[in-house]
Motif scaffolding. Structure first.
Motif, PDB file in Angstrom:
ATOM      1  N   ARG A  73      50.871  50.937 -46.370  1.00  0.00           N
ATOM      2  CA  ARG A  73      51.324  50.094 -47.489  1.00  0.00           C
ATOM      3  C   ARG A  73      52.422  50.772 -48.300  1.00  0.00           C
ATOM      4  O   ARG A  73      53.327  50.114 -48.811  1.00  0.00           O
ATOM      5  CB  ARG A  73      50.158  49.766 -48.414  1.00  0.00           C
ATOM      6  N   ILE A  74      52.311  52.089 -48.443  1.00  0.00           N
ATOM      7  CA  ILE A  74      53.376  52.806 -49.159  1.00  0.00           C
ATOM      8  C   ILE A  74      54.672  52.684 -48.354  1.00  0.00           C
ATOM      9  O   ILE A  74      55.735  52.390 -48.896  1.00  0.00           O
ATOM     10  CB  ILE A  74      52.988  54.282 -49.417  1.00  0.00           C
ATOM     11  N   GLU A  89      61.764  48.626 -58.800  1.00  0.00           N
ATOM     12  CA  GLU A  89      61.144  48.087 -57.583  1.00  0.00           C
ATOM     13  C   GLU A  89      60.418  49.167 -56.770  1.00  0.00           C
ATOM     14  O   GLU A  89      59.347  48.920 -56.235  1.00  0.00           O
ATOM     15  CB  GLU A  89      62.186  47.389 -56.693  1.00  0.00           C
ATOM     16  N   VAL A  90      61.002  50.357 -56.690  1.00  0.00           N
ATOM     17  CA  VAL A  90      60.386  51.379 -55.834  1.00  0.00           C
ATOM     18  C   VAL A  90      58.959  51.689 -56.292  1.00  0.00           C
ATOM     19  O   VAL A  90      58.038  51.770 -55.466  1.00  0.00           O
ATOM     20  CB  VAL A  90      61.276  52.641 -55.724  1.00  0.00           C
ATOM     21  N   GLY A 135      56.096  49.182 -48.686  1.00  0.00           N
ATOM     22  CA  GLY A 135      56.684  48.995 -50.015  1.00  0.00           C
ATOM     23  C   GLY A 135      58.055  49.641 -50.119  1.00  0.00           C
ATOM     24  O   GLY A 135      58.998  49.074 -50.681  1.00  0.00           O
ATOM     25  N   ILE A 158      53.060  59.439 -59.287  1.00  0.00           N
ATOM     26  CA  ILE A 158      54.165  59.084 -58.388  1.00  0.00           C
ATOM     27  C   ILE A 158      54.491  57.593 -58.524  1.00  0.00           C
ATOM     28  O   ILE A 158      55.633  57.188 -58.339  1.00  0.00           O
ATOM     29  CB  ILE A 158      53.836  59.449 -56.912  1.00  0.00           C
ATOM     30  N   THR A 213      61.752  47.802 -50.565  1.00  0.00           N
ATOM     31  CA  THR A 213      62.658  48.258 -51.621  1.00  0.00           C
ATOM     32  C   THR A 213      64.047  48.537 -51.042  1.00  0.00           C
ATOM     33  O   THR A 213      65.065  48.106 -51.594  1.00  0.00           O
ATOM     34  CB  THR A 213      62.103  49.544 -52.276  1.00  0.00           C
ATOM     35  N   GLY A 260      51.356  48.154 -52.992  1.00  0.00           N
ATOM     36  CA  GLY A 260      50.764  48.619 -51.736  1.00  0.00           C
ATOM     37  C   GLY A 260      49.404  49.263 -51.955  1.00  0.00           C
ATOM     38  O   GLY A 260      48.447  49.025 -51.203  1.00  0.00           O
ATOM     39  N   LEU A 261      49.308  50.068 -53.020  1.00  0.00           N
ATOM     40  CA  LEU A 261      48.033  50.718 -53.319  1.00  0.00           C
ATOM     41  C   LEU A 261      46.986  49.691 -53.737  1.00  0.00           C
ATOM     42  O   LEU A 261      45.814  49.777 -53.360  1.00  0.00           O
ATOM     43  CB  LEU A 261      48.223  51.752 -54.435  1.00  0.00           C
ATOM     44  N   ARG A 311      56.585  48.550 -55.848  1.00  0.00           N
ATOM     45  CA  ARG A 311      56.132  48.331 -54.469  1.00  0.00           C
ATOM     46  C   ARG A 311      55.048  49.321 -54.066  1.00  0.00           C
ATOM     47  O   ARG A 311      54.143  48.992 -53.299  1.00  0.00           O
ATOM     48  CB  ARG A 311      57.301  48.459 -53.498  1.00  0.00           C
ATOM     49  N   ILE A 312      55.179  50.555 -54.557  1.00  0.00           N
ATOM     50  CA  ILE A 312      54.125  51.533 -54.266  1.00  0.00           C
ATOM     51  C   ILE A 312      52.824  51.070 -54.929  1.00  0.00           C
ATOM     52  O   ILE A 312      51.758  51.075 -54.310  1.00  0.00           O
ATOM     53  CB  ILE A 312      54.532  52.950 -54.727  1.00  0.00           C
ATOM     54  N   ASN A 357      66.752  53.215 -57.734  1.00  0.00           N
ATOM     55  CA  ASN A 357      65.620  52.862 -56.863  1.00  0.00           C
ATOM     56  C   ASN A 357      65.763  53.491 -55.482  1.00  0.00           C
ATOM     57  O   ASN A 357      64.801  54.002 -54.907  1.00  0.00           O
ATOM     58  CB  ASN A 357      65.495  51.338 -56.753  1.00  0.00           C
ATOM     59  N   GLN A 404      67.392  46.628 -52.106  1.00  0.00           N
ATOM     60  CA  GLN A 404      68.311  47.320 -53.013  1.00  0.00           C
ATOM     61  C   GLN A 404      69.626  47.729 -52.333  1.00  0.00           C
ATOM     62  O   GLN A 404      70.672  47.785 -53.003  1.00  0.00           O
ATOM     63  CB  GLN A 404      67.638  48.569 -53.605  1.00  0.00           C
TER      64      GLN A 404
END
Lengths: 381, 381
Positions: A215-216, B211-212, A219, B255, A223, B219-220, B215-216, A243, A227
């Protein structure tokens, strides 16, 4: 999930004007006599060089300089750097540039502390001691600012090889997205591709039950796909640059790669394109990685189904790979190894140069022998 | 994105049987005389205590012990630990347990090196020096195994307060998902809720263009929503336990929180439930956080639209919050503060005890004054 260990101790200073903290950070990490290592004229043209020198001087930090790092950094400059560091009793290396400068700095840092030939580390020896390295990053790409890896090209023999050691992870990295705004679009796009493939090399795995890292990865991929076109259209888009820059670090400090088998065959095949034709690494990956996908997705479609569904929102694997290829085209990346000057008749030599045979394979999502690699190069023509 | 710095140097040893590396890691991080700090009988019952003692003895590491840490760890045991560390010249603290044991260890580590009252750190003073702390984690929840925070409850006055300092980040953390398999379902679910809310406290922000990290976070969250029901149904599901355990660390080492304003009002309101009624932290959050969502989503729907779309795949904010609430119910979490013994007439006292007024607010996604907080507690009845 596999057992693993993870330690990413680099101190990151992220954001606008952060390069002004260079001297403060060098002192924090006990540097007193430093090697300022950099590339070509671009940091002088942009004014970054002057700002760093000014920060060091006002901080009272003694330094020597070595410029001239080129894309795909070479061993001959590393030897020069090692000699300089020993002669000048350098105790800290400050890399100002992109992945090439940082990788060259890591090689010098390890070589200075080593009695043998530093190339031993690029022939499989683990790096146990090195001078501390700090970085001021000027391109989001290699992830070397947070990684324990370095890639150097040996001029004699066209060998592009990697080395590893926890001690070469930068002690600090200054990440100012503004510094990436002056990059030409081609380099920006190649850097973005490198980031994307760092994620994909970890994403495509046969290790089951790794949803957290999957998932990380997904994601970060989304991105990057969102971007990157923004900065190609508007190079001054600070927010998109920011980003991408942070994604580039997260993509390669291995937080998204722990507990799972990783692949890295695309990187292996690309290294030959850089070594033989001087391809910019990310541009080489933009051609090789989709060709790799076409080949391996037929043999092992499992993870590609997830890639299609969760990254692209489609059910068809072919459509997902086409979307990826279209994205790369949209950001201006090449689509054939011919664009680097490669010819069909070069392919056997490229494949052989990796060191593969019928039995000796590389990659792990699908193990590739010399014939598989030749076919992938042909798919990339 | 805002400027930020980030440094998460903890060494993680993750996977099966990793607790056997305790002595090796204590030595690596220069511990010679250690305090072994733990909670109640559970680590003795499970055999973990014996394995750790055996590892320490065979590694020749001298140690003293202090057990008795309870959920919502208290100041009186911290004072006892500080006295013991000073008397015995302890130079390293090994926490064997969950977030409570780790937080208590961090408080002792900071207090031992400080001339004043350790509670100063829990009243706003930044922690500058501390003994090194290592951990062997037994529940995926608090994220204290990778964080620079600690929360302690002062018995006198029912004050549950946090402290911060880079020096209290554990130098190593051993994360073996097997150790979490003996947890009762209620504690497993409360831990998972804590992890989820650590992500949400960062996710709901007014900072644009992140966004970065969005998205993390997403995902988590998806990982937690998928994996948690598996361990409630089958406590021995190692793979699900492993995904949750790593997610718990990533959720709270920041993070996913860099470069953005964070909220933390739900944690502030929950602390009163723990302090007044002894609520398990995660269970308290399971009630407070959805109530907070109902209240603030009306005032500031922006990020909730994204939460609905990207986490739950729906367009309606109400439906997303209902999905979240249904998930919490499914894993066995309470849905009303009455289940902890709270009554409607307690609400003004709870709100007042946080220290808010009409002007003095907390939270950042929506700033909450004392009346807002009262309304949220009422929504949680």
């Amino acid at each position: 999930m596999q057992n693993f260990n993870f330690c990413s101790p680099t101190y990151f200073e992220f954001g606008k004007n952060t390069e002004n903290k260079a001297a403060e950070l060098v002192k924090k990490f006990k540097g007193s006599k430093i090697l300022l290592h950099y590339g070509t004229a671009s940091i002088k043209k942009s004014g970054l060089y002057d700002r760093v020198i000014s920060s060091l001087k006002s901080g009272g930090i003694d330094f020597v300089e070595l410029g001239g790092v080129q894309a795909n950094p070479i061993d001959t400059l590393v030897y020069e750097g090692i000699e300089l560091c020993r002669k000048e009793n350098v105790d800290f290396i400050l890399a100002v540039g992109g992945g090439s400068v940082i990788d060259s700095s890591k090689a010098i840092a390890a070589g200075t502390m080593y009695n043998g030939d530093f190339w031993d580390f690029y022939s499989g020896k683990y790096i146990e001691t090195a001078l501390p390295v700090g970085t001021i990053l000027t391109i989001a790409a290699a992830g070397s600012e947070g990684s324990c890896n370095s890639v150097i090209t040996k001029v004699d023999g066209k060998l592009k090889r990697g080395a590893t050691g926890e001690v070469i992870r930068p002690v600090f990295s200054i990440l100012n997205p503004e510094l990436t705004q002056t990059l030409p679009p081609y380099h920006t796009a190649a850097g973005a591709t490198d980031i994307i493939v760092h994620i994909l090399e970890r994403y495509f795995t046969n290790t089951q039950e790794v949803e957290v890292t999957d998932r990380i990865c997904e994601g970060l991929l989304k991105t990057m796909f969102n971007q990157t076109p923004r900065v190609i259209e508007n190079p001054n888009d600070y927010e998109a640059r920011a980003n991408i820059m942070w994604a580039g670090m997260v993509a390669h400090n291995n937080i998204c790669g722990v507990g799972r088998e990783q692949d890295w065959a695309s990187h292996g095949m690309e290294h030959e394109l850089s070594a033989f034709y001087g391809a910019i690494h990310g541009a080489g990956l933009a051609v090789i990685n989709p060709a790799w996908m076409k080949f391996v997705s037929r043999k092992n479609p499992d993870k590609f189904k997830q890639f299609a569904k969760w990254v692209w929102g489609v059910t068809d694997i072919k459509e997902a790979i086409e979307n990826y290829t279209a994205f790369l085209k949209r950001i201006g990346m090449p689509s054939s190894i011919k664009e680097f000057g490669a010819k069909e008749e070069d392919i056997p030599l490229l494949a052989k140069h990796i060191g593969l045979t019928e039995e000796h394979t590389f990659g792990s999502y699908v193990k590739l022998n010399i014939h598989d690699v030749e076919e992938i190069y042909r798919l990339a023509l």
